[in-house]
Design a protein around this motif. Structure first.
Motif, PDB file in Angstrom:
ATOM      1  N   ILE A 171      -1.055  -2.157   1.505  1.00 51.62           N
ATOM      2  CA  ILE A 171      -0.487  -0.815   1.661  1.00 51.62           C
ATOM      3  C   ILE A 171       1.034  -0.900   1.718  1.00 51.62           C
ATOM      4  N   ALA A 172       1.554  -1.840   2.511  1.00 53.24           N
ATOM      5  CA  ALA A 172       3.007  -2.015   2.599  1.00 53.24           C
ATOM      6  C   ALA A 172       3.598  -2.360   1.234  1.00 53.24           C
ATOM      7  N   ARG A 173       2.902  -3.205   0.493  1.00 56.18           N
ATOM      8  CA  ARG A 173       3.371  -3.579  -0.853  1.00 56.18           C
ATOM      9  C   ARG A 173       3.421  -2.359  -1.769  1.00 56.18           C
ATOM     10  N   ALA A 174       2.394  -1.501  -1.694  1.00 55.01           N
ATOM     11  CA  ALA A 174       2.362  -0.301  -2.539  1.00 55.01           C
ATOM     12  C   ALA A 174       3.488   0.658  -2.192  1.00 55.01           C
ATOM     13  N   LEU A 175       3.910   0.658  -0.929  1.00 55.60           N
ATOM     14  CA  LEU A 175       4.992   1.541  -0.489  1.00 55.60           C
ATOM     15  C   LEU A 175       6.374   0.996  -0.830  1.00 55.60           C
ATOM     16  N   ALA A 176       6.456  -0.288  -1.141  1.00 58.82           N
ATOM     17  CA  ALA A 176       7.757  -0.955  -1.257  1.00 58.82           C
ATOM     18  C   ALA A 176       8.643  -0.360  -2.348  1.00 58.82           C
ATOM     19  N   LEU A 177       8.044   0.130  -3.410  1.00 59.75           N
ATOM     20  CA  LEU A 177       8.829   0.681  -4.518  1.00 59.75           C
ATOM     21  C   LEU A 177       9.027   2.185  -4.385  1.00 59.75           C
ATOM     22  N   ASN A 178       8.696   2.712  -3.203  1.00 60.70           N
ATOM     23  CA  ASN A 178       8.927   4.122  -2.896  1.00 60.70           C
ATOM     24  C   ASN A 178       8.308   5.048  -3.939  1.00 60.70           C
ATOM     25  N   PRO A 179       6.993   4.948  -4.163  1.00 61.78           N
ATOM     26  CA  PRO A 179       6.356   5.779  -5.191  1.00 61.78           C
ATOM     27  C   PRO A 179       6.329   7.251  -4.786  1.00 61.78           C
ATOM     28  N   ASP A 180       6.223   8.120  -5.774  1.00 60.75           N
ATOM     29  CA  ASP A 180       6.075   9.549  -5.496  1.00 60.75           C
ATOM     30  C   ASP A 180       4.716   9.846  -4.886  1.00 60.75           C
ATOM     31  N   ILE A 181       3.707   9.111  -5.344  1.00 64.48           N
ATOM     32  CA  ILE A 181       2.326   9.362  -4.914  1.00 64.48           C
ATOM     33  C   ILE A 181       1.680   8.019  -4.610  1.00 64.48           C
ATOM     34  N   LEU A 182       1.050   7.914  -3.447  1.00 67.55           N
ATOM     35  CA  LEU A 182       0.345   6.701  -3.056  1.00 67.55           C
ATOM     36  C   LEU A 182      -1.146   6.926  -3.273  1.00 67.55           C
ATOM     37  N   CYS A 183      -1.765   6.049  -4.048  1.00 70.19           N
ATOM     38  CA  CYS A 183      -3.179   6.187  -4.402  1.00 70.19           C
ATOM     39  C   CYS A 183      -4.005   5.075  -3.761  1.00 70.19           C
ATOM     40  N   PHE A 184      -5.181   5.443  -3.283  1.00 74.37           N
ATOM     41  CA  PHE A 184      -6.107   4.492  -2.673  1.00 74.37           C
ATOM     42  C   PHE A 184      -7.453   4.569  -3.378  1.00 74.37           C
ATOM     43  N   ASP A 185      -7.981   3.417  -3.757  1.00 71.02           N
ATOM     44  CA  ASP A 185      -9.307   3.362  -4.372  1.00 71.02           C
ATOM     45  C   ASP A 185     -10.279   2.705  -3.399  1.00 71.02           C
ATOM     46  N   GLU A 186     -10.999   3.526  -2.635  1.00 72.55           N
ATOM     47  CA  GLU A 186     -11.974   3.028  -1.659  1.00 72.55           C
ATOM     48  C   GLU A 186     -11.370   1.898  -0.816  1.00 72.55           C
ATOM     49  N   PRO A 187     -10.310   2.180  -0.062  1.00 70.49           N
ATOM     50  CA  PRO A 187      -9.546   1.111   0.594  1.00 70.49           C
ATOM     51  C   PRO A 187     -10.305   0.332   1.660  1.00 70.49           C
ATOM     52  N   THR A 188     -11.460   0.829   2.114  1.00 67.33           N
ATOM     53  CA  THR A 188     -12.211   0.104   3.147  1.00 67.33           C
ATOM     54  C   THR A 188     -13.540  -0.443   2.647  1.00 67.33           C
ATOM     55  N   SER A 189     -13.822  -0.296   1.353  1.00 70.37           N
ATOM     56  CA  SER A 189     -15.154  -0.681   0.863  1.00 70.37           C
ATOM     57  C   SER A 189     -15.403  -2.181   0.927  1.00 70.37           C
ATOM     58  N   ALA A 190     -14.325  -2.984   0.918  1.00 69.98           N
ATOM     59  CA  ALA A 190     -14.486  -4.442   0.980  1.00 69.98           C
ATOM     60  C   ALA A 190     -14.399  -4.972   2.409  1.00 69.98           C
ATOM     61  N   LEU A 191     -14.340  -4.073   3.381  1.00 76.34           N
ATOM     62  CA  LEU A 191     -14.143  -4.475   4.769  1.00 76.34           C
ATOM     63  C   LEU A 191     -15.393  -4.251   5.600  1.00 76.34           C
ATOM     64  N   ASP A 192     -15.564  -5.089   6.611  1.00 74.82           N
ATOM     65  CA  ASP A 192     -16.623  -4.853   7.583  1.00 74.82           C
ATOM     66  C   ASP A 192     -16.312  -3.586   8.363  1.00 74.82           C
TER      67      ASP A 192
END
Length: 264
Positions: A171-192
């Motif tokens: 998430i921090a990496r995705a924010l690093a370039l200051n995007p206009d829109i932050l997109c998440f694709d099932e961000p917890t599906s690989a987590l317990d």
């Protein structure tokens, strides 16, 4: 508080075919600045394909995509589809994948700052101002790791982090370039389930800071709590959309009612 200006994102009549299979069948929607849009639906409904089209990881078969009034993609206009321009267009969108996709040879901080450093090196003033530019990138990276609650893990490598911590680095990496829109694709599906909460809490904090987001999620309680608006996709179309209190509290279509009954 949403502003009254033009939408930050406009998607018009978007379609995506894979050979003879039509996965997205003419989707149109808009997104306002500071809005959190959650996309829900069963597996195979086209949610992830839609997100990949927004990030230009897939090329739509038909339709248009505009950001801040600028036409980024028009299936009828080859000039908007030049491969050389794709990377620049992707900078409008930050994408957090289902899997963490961190570079194993880099620390958490290095994963966050790598893209910024590569882009900086392409700038004509980099050599003359290298020390200051790199110091600023490091400072930004540290601030982002602190923002996701990982300031004490900056020197840790991915294998030293839990799945939830790795996703927060992503998430921090995705924010690093200051995007206009932050997109998440099932961000917890690989987590317990027991550690998915820390990732959802990090996204909640972004929503509180008015970060504009599109979230494909199976976490219905989270979508109901955090979303400004919810889209229900079914069979490659938007079957229903509205504020979360309507989507979850008073669903109109039988398909949405059946879906919610199955997942809640």
């Amino acid at each position: 508080m949403l502003n009254s200006h033009a939408p930050i994102l406009e998607v018009r009549d978007l379609k995506k075919d894979f050979d003879a299979t039509e996965v997205i069948k003419g989707i149109s929607f808009s997104l306002e600045q500071n809005e959190v849009l959650s996309i829900i639906g069963s597996s195979g409904s086209g949610k992830t394909t839609l997100l990949r089209c927004l990030n230009f990881l897939e090329t739509p078969s038909e339709g248009q995509i505009s950001v801040k009034g600028e036409l980024l993609f028009d299936a009828a206009d080859p000039a908007t589809q030049r491969e050389a321009d794709i990377r620049k267009k992707r900078l409008h969108f930050g994408l957090v994948f289902q899997s963490f996709n961190l570079f194993p040879q880099y620390t958490a901080l290095q994963n966050v700052t790598l893209a910024s450093e590569l882009l900086a090196k392409e700038q004509p003033d980099f050599r003359a101002d290298k020390t200051r530019i790199l110091a600023q990138i490091q400072e930004n990276g540290l601030a982002l790791l602190e923002q996701v609650g990982l300031s004490d893990k900056l020197d840790f490598y991915p294998h030293q982090l839990s799945g939830g911590q790795q996703q927060r680095v992503a998430i921090a990496r995705a924010l690093a370039l200051n995007p206009d829109i932050l997109c998440f694709d099932e961000p917890t599906s690989a987590l317990d389930p027991e550690i998915s909460g820390e990732v959802l809490q990090a996204i909640r904090r972004l929503a509180e800071r008015n970060v504009t987001m599109v979230i494909v999620t199976h976490e219905m309680g989270f979508a109901r709590e955090v979303s400004s608006r919810v889209i229900f996709m079914d069979g490659g179309v938007i079957a229903e959309e509205g504020p979360p209190e309507e989507i979850f509290g008073a669903p109109k279509s039988e398909r949405l009612q059946s879906f919610l009954k199955a997942v809640l």
